[in-house]
Enzyme design. Structure first.
Site, mmCIF file in Angstrom:
data_model
loop_
_atom_site.group_PDB
_atom_site.id
_atom_site.type_symbol
_atom_site.label_atom_id
_atom_site.label_comp_id
_atom_site.label_asym_id
_atom_site.label_seq_id
_atom_site.Cartn_x
_atom_site.Cartn_y
_atom_site.Cartn_z
ATOM 1 C CD GLU A 107 0.766 4.945 -6.565
ATOM 2 O OE1 GLU A 107 -0.154 5.599 -6.025
ATOM 3 O OE2 GLU A 107 1.599 4.296 -5.908
ATOM 4 C CD GLU A 158 -1.819 2.919 0.159
ATOM 5 O OE1 GLU A 158 -1.699 2.186 -0.857
ATOM 6 O OE2 GLU A 158 -1.510 4.110 0.152
#
Length: 816
Positions: free
Chosen positions: A477, A499
């Protein structure tokens, strides 16, 4: 573009006409009411016209006269200084009420038409046009909107704000008019970055100015359409409007639920329809804007938000508090996040490196990524131009969670934040954001984590077991601060740009956070690659081919209609939320490139890329072209943008270069160690219940968490494992006390081999680890074993009211 989209289609429509007019700033003023499960209030939108409208005879303001002005090169600037689903009625108490609000509309109507709409004859199909001017027709502003009750839309009289006249440059504009009000907004939204505080103050004051005429509006499934009679172009349209609205309890952007202590809370996930059910907005990523928000809630609640200030509550009358946040870095509206609940700030019990080493000077060997020069993004107070920010390894941060998770947070998460932030800085340089909040969200959160500007959501599942899963997910994150937030995809179908990078970088950050030597780091990363290879193969076998393509729009990637509207391919498909193809194929592509170039060359380039493109939106070719331009000819070895598109991004299945690499590659040392342990378990499983006396007991080695995952995946390939073996397996590794990744594989083994003694472990996982349990429901049902199906139905019955909507939909389809 077809505006009558079937809402059941897989493609998510982005309706806003961003080519004609752009929101530059939002001011939200909201009340959170837990009894009605509604957020209501106003949002004021400040616009800048997009491309010049045909047929307009007016002179555009200075921000419209030059297309490059929106992305003009900034002067040296300084970073802002930060300021020091249903719950049981039994849990309600007086402190859950909200104050300062009028009577609620309890009629159940949407209330989305103003009182002149019937006379105007406005209709969404007539006015949702693809150009800014259709002869004598009025210009139509189209905003992305869904599941909202819009009550009123009005123009804001910004000219009524005391002292605002000094923003106007034209002495001729002495009479208050549409032209004067729009000129004021044009000047306001283009104030230079070093006047950001003054700009925010003006925005706040303008947002509270009186209205000067209601505007006609209508809504359909996906949009809010607004027009002003006589305003035929975007230039003529009011540049500051106020919308009074309320959310709906069932709105798909907002999750009302209870936290782990049974207290009510609400958070926004922004998925799968982003934030359009939280506020009317422009959803296309090109609509980069800033925002400020004032949120009121009962005094017992904490309001967290995507904001660069560490907000403190202001006490209001009647037991209410007001919280104010702002951002000065333009971001897509989809990145805005809010979470309101009885959160407790978790603080270290002793002084940590966070207190002692928040800043330090870079060593000469690390200074190579401190580039001097002007940034390429639109003007804002950029940390990359701030000398003190560039050397700040650990940004200020806070950790929040329900009180009942205090012990788990202090044991694992709190200690991990400083080393993970420091590791990220050592790899990529300047942190794009000035501060960070981390929140452990309720148990129904459907993934292990989510990153937004200045705030990270983490699942409670990362707190169990040792620190490995928590550390790797936190690193993932944190990586999104650079890839996904500071650098975003211009086309949302290119999720791998977010991602894939975060997955690749989590390994690198985590190795540095653990202070591993190069050999250990390489071994752990090879083991991760082995696990992800297995996962990618499973994903490719079990997902539709069309959803395995990372660049599904191919040469049309980034293209929009004349108005700026478009669709996100497969954006509404509930299966997509649970797919990992864009994580895994993106990760393997970046790993392939890093191996081809060598880590030194690759990460030096990555730092240069971050410095070049932070604050901007990119397409795949922007990254790939710059990469190939920055590496020596001898290292390209027939690499080209076209070849990478063909092999990695525009085809389904396993990329051919990856197939060749995995077939030729030797097993890493950690994986070989697992293979030895697997053979021991297979031998043990074959032995009869009564062993001969001369037979020695197997001695099993201690394994890392990722090794345990690989071990269990290998054992899942065995046709039969007897109960005695499974019992020994659990005891040898204390599997029920491991992290969620390990326990998930243990549950798979229990289900596959119908190990009834451990069904309680599966039930616990389905209830406490909702972020990962969806697959297990399918396994329980596929087995066609009545007892296992009872387990699935019983767990779903206990959790479905709190479960994330998309997850609940997928599980219900499995069970019934």
């Amino acid at each position: 573009m077809d505006t009558k989209l079937d809402p059941s289609r897989d493609d998510l429509p982005l309706m806003a006409n961003t080519s004609h007019i752009l929101v530059k700033h939002y001011v939200l003023d909201l009340d959170v009411d837990f009894e009605s499960q509604i957020i209501e209030g106003t949002i004021v939108l400040f616009f800048e016209s997009g491309k010049k409208q045909s047929g307009s005879t007016k002179e555009p303001c200075r921000s419209e006269s030059n297309e490059a002005c929106r992305f003009r090169m900034p002067e040296p600037c300084h970073s802002p200084v930060t300021d020091t689903r249903t719950f049981s009625s039994k849990t309600r108490s007086n402190d859950f009420t909200i104050c300062g609000k009028g009577e609620k509309d309890t009629s159940g109507k949407d209330g989305n038409h103003d009182n002149r709409e019937q006379a105007s004859g406005i209709s969404s199909s007539k006015y949702c046009c693809d150009t800014g001017n259709h002869g004598s027709e009025d210009f139509l502003l189209v905003l992305d909107c869904c599941d909202l009750s819009v009550l009123k839309v009005e123009e804001v009289d910004v000219a009524a704000v005391p002292g605002i006249e000094k923003l106007t440059r034209s002495p001729k504009l002495t009479v208050v008019s549409e032209e004067l009000r729009n000129q004021i907004v044009c000047e306001l939204v283009t104030l230079p970055a070093d006047r950001w505080r003054e700009q925010l103050d003006y925005y706040a004051r303008c947002s509270q100015a009186p209205g000067c005429g209601e505007l006609l509006f209508d809504t359909d499934t996906w949009s809010l359409q607004i027009r002003k009679t006589g305003a035929q172009t975007a230039t003529d349209f009011p540049h500051a409007i106020r919308i009074r609205y309320s959310t709906k309890p069932q709105g798909r952007s907002v999750t009302w639920t209870s936290d782990q202590s049974g207290r009510p809370c609400v958070y926004t996930m922004g998925s799968p329809i982003n934030n359009r059910a939280l506020f009317p907005c422009q959803e296309p990523p090109v609509a980069m804007s800033t925002w400020q928000a004032t949120v009121r809630a009962a005094a017992s609640f904490v309001v967290l938000m995507s904001g660069e200030n560490s907000a403190k509550p202001t006490q209001l009358r009647e037991g209410c508090s007001s919280w104010h946040y702002y951002v000065t870095m333009p971001m897509p509206a989809s990145t805005f996040t809010i979470a309101v609940g009885s959160w407790t700030e978790m603080k270290p019990e002793t002084c940590s490196s966070n207190d002692l080493a928040a800043e330090r000077s870079l060593s000469p060997s690390e200074a190579d990524f401190r580039y001097v020069g002007i940034c390429g993004h639109m003007e804002y107070p950029c940390r990359f131009q701030n000398p003190s920010a560039t050397t700040q390894e650990i940004i200020p941060h806070r950790v929040f969670a329900p009180l009942c998770l205090k012990g788990a947070c202090q044991e694992t998460l709190l200690q991990l934040v400083p080393p993970c932030l420091s590791a990220a800085h050592r790899v990529l340089g300047t942190h794009p954001f000035s501060r960070l909040d981390i929140l452990i969200v309720p148990g129904n959160f459907p993934s292990l984590g989510m990153a937004s500007p200045h705030i990270i959501f983490l699942s409670q599942s990362v707190l169990t077991g040792n620190s490995h899963l928590c550390g790797t997910r936190l690193c993932h994150e944190i990586a999104h601060a650079w890839f996904g937030l500071a650098i975003g995809a211009r086309d949302w179908t290119e999720e791998w740009l977010s991602e894939g990078f975060a997955t690749h970088l989590e390994d690198v950050f985590w190795a540095k956070a653990q202070q591993l030597d190069p050999h250990e780091a390489q071994e752990q990363q090879e083991l991760k690659a082995c696990l992800r290879w297995c996962r990618l193969q499973d994903e490719v076998r079990n997902s539709p081919e069309e959803m395995q393509v990372l660049r599904p729009n191919k040469e049309k990637t980034g293209h929009v209609s004349d108005s700026g509207s478009s669709v996100v391919k497969h954006g509404l498909n509930p299966e997509k939320v649970f797919m990992q193809v864009h994580y895994l194929k993106g990760y393997f592509l970046l790993r392939f490139l890093a191996q081809r170039l060598g880590d030194g060359t690759y990460f030096a380039f990555l730092r240069k890329f971050v410095h070049t493109f932070h604050g901007q939106l990119i397409l795949s070719q922007d990254f790939l072209q710059m990469l190939l331009e920055n590496i020596p000819e001898e290292k390209r070895l027939e690499l080209s943008v076209e070849n990478i598109f063909r092999d990695w991004l525009e085809s389904s299945g396993i990329p051919q270069p990856l197939q060749r690499e995995r077939q030729a590659g030797a097993e890493c040392g950690l994986a070989r160690q697992v293979s030895v342990e697997v053979e021991k378990w297979i031998r043990m499983n074959r032995r009869p219940r009564k062993r001969k006396r001369r037979e020695t007991e197997e001695v099993f080695e201690k394994l890392l968490p990722d090794q345990l995952v690989l071990l269990l995946e290998h054992l899942l390939e065995q046709k039969t494992l007897n109960p005695r073996t499974l019992q020994s397996l659990e005891r040898a590794y204390r599997l029920t006390q491991q992290d969620a990744e390990v326990r998930h594989r243990w549950c798979e083994l229990i289900i596959k081999h119908k190990y009834t003694k451990a069904y309680k472990d599966v039930e616990r996982f389905l209830q406490e680890d909702q972020a990962m349990g969806i697959y297990l429901y399918g396994e329980l049902m596929v087995s066609e074993d009545s007892r296992q199906q009872q387990v699935a139905r019983r767990c779903f019955k206990l959790t479905k009211e709190q479960m994330d909507r998309s997850s609940a939909q997928v599980v219900a389809e499995m069970l019934f």
